[in-house]
Design an enzyme around this catalytic site. Structure first.
Site, PDB file in Angstrom:
ATOM      1  N   TYR A 171       0.862  -1.186   0.000  1.00  0.00           N
ATOM      2  CA  TYR A 171       0.000   0.000   0.000  1.00  0.00           C
ATOM      3  C   TYR A 171       0.897   1.233   0.000  1.00  0.00           C
ATOM      4  O   TYR A 171       1.500   1.564   1.016  1.00  0.00           O
ATOM      5  CB  TYR A 171      -0.913  -0.048   1.223  1.00  0.00           C
ATOM      6  CG  TYR A 171      -1.928   1.071   1.364  1.00  0.00           C
ATOM      7  CD1 TYR A 171      -2.052   2.080   0.436  1.00  0.00           C
ATOM      8  CD2 TYR A 171      -2.791   1.089   2.467  1.00  0.00           C
ATOM      9  CE1 TYR A 171      -2.983   3.090   0.579  1.00  0.00           C
ATOM     10  CE2 TYR A 171      -3.726   2.088   2.635  1.00  0.00           C
ATOM     11  CZ  TYR A 171      -3.816   3.097   1.688  1.00  0.00           C
ATOM     12  OH  TYR A 171      -4.739   4.099   1.851  1.00  0.00           O
ATOM     13  N   LYS A 182      -1.465  -1.077  -4.137  1.00  0.00           N
ATOM     14  CA  LYS A 182      -2.450  -0.004  -4.135  1.00  0.00           C
ATOM     15  C   LYS A 182      -1.638   1.285  -4.147  1.00  0.00           C
ATOM     16  O   LYS A 182      -0.979   1.628  -3.176  1.00  0.00           O
ATOM     17  CB  LYS A 182      -3.356  -0.032  -2.910  1.00  0.00           C
ATOM     18  CG  LYS A 182      -4.355   1.132  -2.948  1.00  0.00           C
ATOM     19  CD  LYS A 182      -5.048   1.383  -1.628  1.00  0.00           C
ATOM     20  CE  LYS A 182      -5.871   2.668  -1.730  1.00  0.00           C
ATOM     21  NZ  LYS A 182      -6.477   3.076  -0.449  1.00  0.00           N
ATOM     22  N   SER A 233      -1.509   4.984  -4.025  1.00  0.00           N
ATOM     23  CA  SER A 233      -2.238   6.210  -3.670  1.00  0.00           C
ATOM     24  C   SER A 233      -1.259   7.374  -3.643  1.00  0.00           C
ATOM     25  O   SER A 233      -0.943   7.935  -2.585  1.00  0.00           O
ATOM     26  CB  SER A 233      -2.933   6.050  -2.315  1.00  0.00           C
ATOM     27  OG  SER A 233      -3.963   5.102  -2.393  1.00  0.00           O
ATOM     28  N   GLY A 263      -5.302   4.810  -6.316  1.00  0.00           N
ATOM     29  CA  GLY A 263      -6.038   5.306  -5.159  1.00  0.00           C
ATOM     30  C   GLY A 263      -6.184   6.802  -5.030  1.00  0.00           C
ATOM     31  O   GLY A 263      -6.591   7.283  -3.967  1.00  0.00           O
ATOM     32  N   ASP A 304      -8.485   9.427  -6.141  1.00  0.00           N
ATOM     33  CA  ASP A 304      -9.798   9.438  -6.774  1.00  0.00           C
ATOM     34  C   ASP A 304      -9.921  10.490  -7.878  1.00  0.00           C
ATOM     35  O   ASP A 304     -10.541  10.246  -8.915  1.00  0.00           O
ATOM     36  CB  ASP A 304     -10.881   9.690  -5.719  1.00  0.00           C
ATOM     37  CG  ASP A 304     -10.772   8.724  -4.543  1.00  0.00           C
ATOM     38  OD1 ASP A 304      -9.785   7.971  -4.472  1.00  0.00           O
ATOM     39  OD2 ASP A 304     -11.674   8.725  -3.697  1.00  0.00           O
ATOM     40  N   GLU A 305      -9.300  11.644  -7.648  1.00  0.00           N
ATOM     41  CA  GLU A 305      -9.433  12.753  -8.590  1.00  0.00           C
ATOM     42  C   GLU A 305      -8.612  12.578  -9.863  1.00  0.00           C
ATOM     43  O   GLU A 305      -8.742  13.366 -10.808  1.00  0.00           O
ATOM     44  CB  GLU A 305      -9.045  14.077  -7.904  1.00  0.00           C
ATOM     45  CG  GLU A 305      -7.612  14.179  -7.438  1.00  0.00           C
ATOM     46  CD  GLU A 305      -7.384  13.618  -6.045  1.00  0.00           C
ATOM     47  OE1 GLU A 305      -6.421  14.062  -5.389  1.00  0.00           O
ATOM     48  OE2 GLU A 305      -8.151  12.733  -5.603  1.00  0.00           O
ATOM     49  N   SER A 330     -11.333   6.384  -0.988  1.00  0.00           N
ATOM     50  CA  SER A 330     -12.241   6.663   0.127  1.00  0.00           C
ATOM     51  C   SER A 330     -13.576   7.225  -0.343  1.00  0.00           C
ATOM     52  O   SER A 330     -14.634   6.867   0.196  1.00  0.00           O
ATOM     53  CB  SER A 330     -11.584   7.628   1.114  1.00  0.00           C
ATOM     54  OG  SER A 330     -11.235   8.849   0.465  1.00  0.00           O
TER      55      SER A 330
END
Length: 251
Positions: free
Chosen positions: A88, A118, A120, A143, A145-146, A162
């Site tokens: 992660y 993952k 992010s 990860g 989102d935008e 999230s």
């Protein structure tokens, strides 16, 4: 990370039990500041029938190199060798400025059960290098989102975020549109997500705010955050909920 080891074990047990027949898989995050705590959680995940484990880097005493981080991850994997293992990568939270691609180099020699990342982080060049280096049996998940659409173009095989807890249906539409080659529709959804997140950041977006917005949109009472994360002020909750419904009126 605000929960005790015992609390995290209870939560993992509930997820594994409730997910039976409803979800394809449950991957339990077992990362901790302490290697021993991470190992305890990894053993527990194996015992309760989790489908995999994920590990974040320690962030108080930080690994200074990819080699040190790989060794930490290996030590966690050794106590649950049969479980698929995921790294992660979330440098904005951990403060660990080690490229994910560097962590992946030779990682299967140390962790035969390694199955992916993952990612992010906002460094799309590093993400692209992870995809390029990836093995056929790995999953490279994004990860941020935008920026999901950009990651899909680089080869992301899935997404974990999230905000997907309350706008997941729109993300499914974005991914479906991308897979069908409908970039106009995919961009439209991505831009709506960016509008919501940008508005939230200007208002003071943090984990507490995100959790409250999740509660408001889903209708589920998720409880308050734990200090040092503060609860979301009522006025901000109302403003964000109204903004959400103005952007996604169909939901």
């Amino acid at each position: 990370m605000s929960l005790t080891v015992a609390e995290r074990q209870i939560l993992a047990e509930e997820w594994c039990q409730k997910a039976k027949g409803k979800m394809d898989q449950v991957i339990v995050h077992v990362g901790c500041m302490s290697l021993k705590d991470s190992q305890e959680l990894a053993r527990h995940a194996a015992q309760i029938g989790a489908d995999g484990i994920a590990v974040i880097s320690p962030s108080f005493f930080k690994p200074s190199t990819a080699d040190v981080l790989r060794t930490f991850l290996q030590e966690v994997s050794l106590v649950a060798p049969s479980l698929p293992f995921y790294y992660y990568h979330i440098p904005a939270f951990t403060g660990v400025n080690v490229l994910a691609k560097d962590v992946l180099e030779g990682i299967e020699d140390l962790i035969p059960s390694f199955r992916g990342v993952k990612f992010s982080g906002s460094n799309l060049m590093d993400f692209g290098q992870c995809v390029s280096y990836s093995r056929p049996h790995w999953s490279i998940l994004y990860g941020m989102d935008e920026q999901l659409l950009a990651a899909l173009a680089l080869g992301a095989q899935g997404a974990v975020g999230s905000t997907y807890n309350y706008i997941g249906c729109h993300i499914n539409k974005l991914i479906s549109a991308f897979e069908k080659g409908n970039l106009v529709q995919a961009r439209t959804i991505q831009f709506k997500m960016q509008e919501l997140i940008s508005y939230a950041i200007k208002q003071g977006f943090d984990v507490g705010v995100n959790k409250q917005l999740m509660s408001e949109v889903s209708g589920l009472s998720l409880g308050p955050p734990r200090l040092p994360v503060k609860p979301c002020p009522e006025a901000l909750t109302l403003a964000l909920t109204q903004k959400y419904h103005s952007i996604f009126p169909e939901h």
